[in-house]
Scaffold this motif. Structure first.
Motif, PDB file in Angstrom:
ATOM      1  N   HIS A  73      46.726  52.070  43.303  1.00 52.43           N
ATOM      2  CA  HIS A  73      45.345  52.251  43.783  1.00 52.43           C
ATOM      3  C   HIS A  73      45.258  53.283  44.914  1.00 52.43           C
ATOM      4  N   GLN A  97      42.261  55.638  45.996  1.00 46.84           N
ATOM      5  CA  GLN A  97      40.971  55.131  45.517  1.00 46.84           C
ATOM      6  C   GLN A  97      40.254  54.419  46.658  1.00 46.84           C
ATOM      7  N   THR A  98      38.936  54.648  46.739  1.00 48.62           N
ATOM      8  CA  THR A  98      38.178  53.928  47.763  1.00 48.62           C
ATOM      9  C   THR A  98      37.071  53.124  47.099  1.00 48.62           C
ATOM     10  N   ARG A  99      36.622  52.106  47.812  1.00 48.62           N
ATOM     11  CA  ARG A  99      35.513  51.299  47.330  1.00 48.62           C
ATOM     12  C   ARG A  99      34.209  51.956  47.788  1.00 48.62           C
ATOM     13  N   LYS A 100      33.105  51.424  47.279  1.00 49.92           N
ATOM     14  CA  LYS A 100      31.791  51.970  47.650  1.00 49.92           C
ATOM     15  C   LYS A 100      31.569  51.892  49.166  1.00 49.92           C
ATOM     16  N   ASN A 101      32.194  50.925  49.836  1.00 51.90           N
ATOM     17  CA  ASN A 101      31.992  50.797  51.282  1.00 51.90           C
ATOM     18  C   ASN A 101      32.969  51.654  52.082  1.00 51.90           C
ATOM     19  N   TYR A 114      40.791  50.978  48.111  1.00 51.48           N
ATOM     20  CA  TYR A 114      40.596  50.023  47.013  1.00 51.48           C
ATOM     21  C   TYR A 114      41.568  48.853  47.095  1.00 51.48           C
ATOM     22  N   HIS A 174      40.496  45.507  48.416  1.00 56.55           N
ATOM     23  CA  HIS A 174      39.795  44.559  47.538  1.00 56.55           C
ATOM     24  C   HIS A 174      40.785  43.619  46.848  1.00 56.55           C
ATOM     25  N   ASP A 232      42.760  44.500  38.785  1.00 58.65           N
ATOM     26  CA  ASP A 232      41.906  45.654  38.452  1.00 58.65           C
ATOM     27  C   ASP A 232      42.696  46.845  37.924  1.00 58.65           C
ATOM     28  N   GLN A 253      40.886  50.169  36.590  1.00 59.86           N
ATOM     29  CA  GLN A 253      40.759  51.196  37.623  1.00 59.86           C
ATOM     30  C   GLN A 253      41.861  52.252  37.617  1.00 59.86           C
ATOM     31  N   SER A 257      33.407  40.636  46.013  1.00 54.31           N
ATOM     32  CA  SER A 257      32.299  41.544  45.656  1.00 54.31           C
ATOM     33  C   SER A 257      31.023  41.142  46.388  1.00 54.31           C
ATOM     34  N   THR A 263      30.896  42.153  50.029  1.00 53.06           N
ATOM     35  CA  THR A 263      30.748  43.594  50.288  1.00 53.06           C
ATOM     36  C   THR A 263      29.599  44.181  49.479  1.00 53.06           C
TER      37      THR A 263
END
Ligand code: MN
Length: 466
Positions: A24, A27-31, A35, A38, A63, A67, A132, A135
């Motif tokens: 991962h 990779q970043t999350r929406k926030n 990643y 998470h 994931d 992902q 989820s 966040t």
């Protein structure tokens, strides 16, 4: 156990963490967070429920297929068949999507229950959903609404059914302001003062209660206050039409005592101090709730003409009330046969819940008995008769897809066109331009739509040949 301890004590978990971290990476999350945070959060929740090594590893890797470029066999080669099966199960659950249409709710539940073969998959999924929801504000508005609706209508009730009240309660509580922002704001504003007053009041009266327990030599492990969640307060107000002033369990006193015997002794002492409101004593120890919940509840006339709810239970009952089947599962660690039996029992129980004639939804469930619900790769649900095949599925999507279908993938694996689909399967159809329906399909298709379309094609072909 904390995830950190798990990583220290189990080399395979440490390996899984390193693997997740590397795949991962970047990779970043929406926030904006990495990643891997998470999957670490999800694994931490699972670890704190004291689940086994396989489940914690699967949570770290849950994931990977969606992902990253890795596929399930990579997981299987490195971490074994059980972990791969759990990861595959979580991925299948992720493909089942609920779009907030209440009429679809039963179909989605049937689909979920049909797709699982291991309860641990559901526990990972619930932990995933919990993160989820924590966040959710980083997501676009429409996505927030869809996820919150799915959480409120599907996953929170499922957690409750599994007796996992702590996660289920938080899931419902976090979806409430997303789905009903106005009601939430109003409720918070109108309850704020009451919460403050009630807390001050309970702090004042509980020393009397503790003294009474001492006088009767009832041992006390701990005592705290349980504030009602806003979402359940909202539901209760709507259900009963009551106003806030007559909700007595806004904040309840909770007594934890060492044994079943001392639960009843504590109840006696409470009633000696403050008389019970008639008809409000509930003995969920003698008669546990369907989800396994055990506790004594009573409502009493307390000082200053007030009414107060008191809940009494042992530490073990408390742990089970909070974590449900996850708590039971933890005791099975190291005993494979017991764990397998337990898993079978729970899945059976969930199916019964689905089909329970006492369940208000049973009327609709009967209707669904001979139906299966399978999913498109995009998470749309396709309703088919039991025994349906990829060809039926293809015709259900569109007649052209049916006519030109050449092959199918079921849950990511190539499947024959006469493969019998099951609820929860994710089906992808491979089409080929100029491909025509075959007479041999008539031997296995189940839907009238498919049959008539194939026959019409054969008739047309005969008349052209003639
Ligand atoms: Mn996830």
């Amino acid at each position: 156990m904390s995830l950190k301890t798990f990583i220290q004590q189990h080399p395979r978990v440490a390996d899984a963490y390193a693997f997740a971290e590397s795949v991962h990476r970047g990779q970043t999350r929406k926030n904006g967070q990495p990643y891997v945070d998470h999957v670490t959060n999800v694994a931490a929740t699972v670890a704190e429920l004291n689940l086994d090594e396989e489940t914690v590893i699967a949570a770290l890797l849950h994931d990977i297929v969606e992902q990253t470029p890795h596929i399930l066999s990579d997981v299987e080669n490195r971490f074994g068949a059980t972990v791969a099966r759990l990861v595959g199960g979580v991925e299948r659950l992720g493909a089942i999507k609920y779009r907030g249409n209440k009429a679809q709710r039963t179909a989605v539940r049937v689909s979920i229950l049909g797709s699982i073969d291991d309860v641990r998959t559901l526990i990972i999924k619930l932990a995933d959903r919990l993160d989820s929801m924590r966040t959710i504000r980083a997501l676009p508005a429409d996505k927030q609404t869809r996820i919150a609706a799915e959480t409120a209508d599907i996953y929170a009730p499922l957690a409750s059914q599994l007796g996992m009240q702590r996660i289920g309660g938080e899931l419902a509580e976090r979806s409430f302001p997303v789905l009903h922002p106005k009601e939430y704001e109003n409720l918070v504003a109108s309850v704020r003062d009451q919460y403050r007053e009630r807390t001050a009041y309970l702090k004042k009266i509980t020393p009397l209660l503790v003294a009474e327990l001492g006088k009767n030599t009832v041992p006390l492990v701990s005592m705290d206050y349980r504030a009602k969640h806003y979402h359940s307060l909202h539901e209760k107000l709507q259900r009963t039409g009551k106003d806030l002033g007559t909700i007595y369990d806004l904040i309840a006193i909770r007594l934890i005592v060492p044994s079943v015997e001392s639960c009843y002794a504590a109840l006696g002492a409470v009633h000696a101090l403050w008389p019970p409101v008639p008809g409000r004593i509930k003995d969920y120890i003698a008669l546990p709730k369907q989800n396994g919940y055990r506790s004594l509840h009573t409502t009493v006339f307390s000082p200053e003409n007030k009414i107060t709810e008191i809940q009494i239970r042992t530490s073990e009952m408390h742990e089970q009330a909070e974590n449900g089947i996850a708590a039971h599962w933890a005791y099975k660690e190291g005993n494979t046969a017991a764990a397998a039996r337990f898993n079978g029992d729970i899945i059976q129980r969930l199916r019964q819940w689905r089909e329970d004639p006492g369940n208000p939804q049973s009327f609709r469930i009967d209707f669904f008995k001979d139906r299966i619900f399978v999913n498109t790769p995009k998470g749309e649900i396709v309703d088919l008769p039991a025994g349906a095949t990829p060809v039926d599925f293809a015709y259900q999507i569109h007649s052209d897809v049916g006519d030109t279908c050449r092959g199918a993938f079921v849950n990511g694996k190539a499947a024959a066109l006469d493969f019998r689909l099951r609820s929860g399967d994710v089906v992808k159809i491979v089409t080929q331009k100029n491909k025509k329906p075959s007479a041999s399909w008539l031997a296995f298709v189940q839907t009238n739509a498919a049959k008539s379309r194939i026959r019409a094609h054969l008739k047309k072909k005969r008349s052209l040949d003639a």
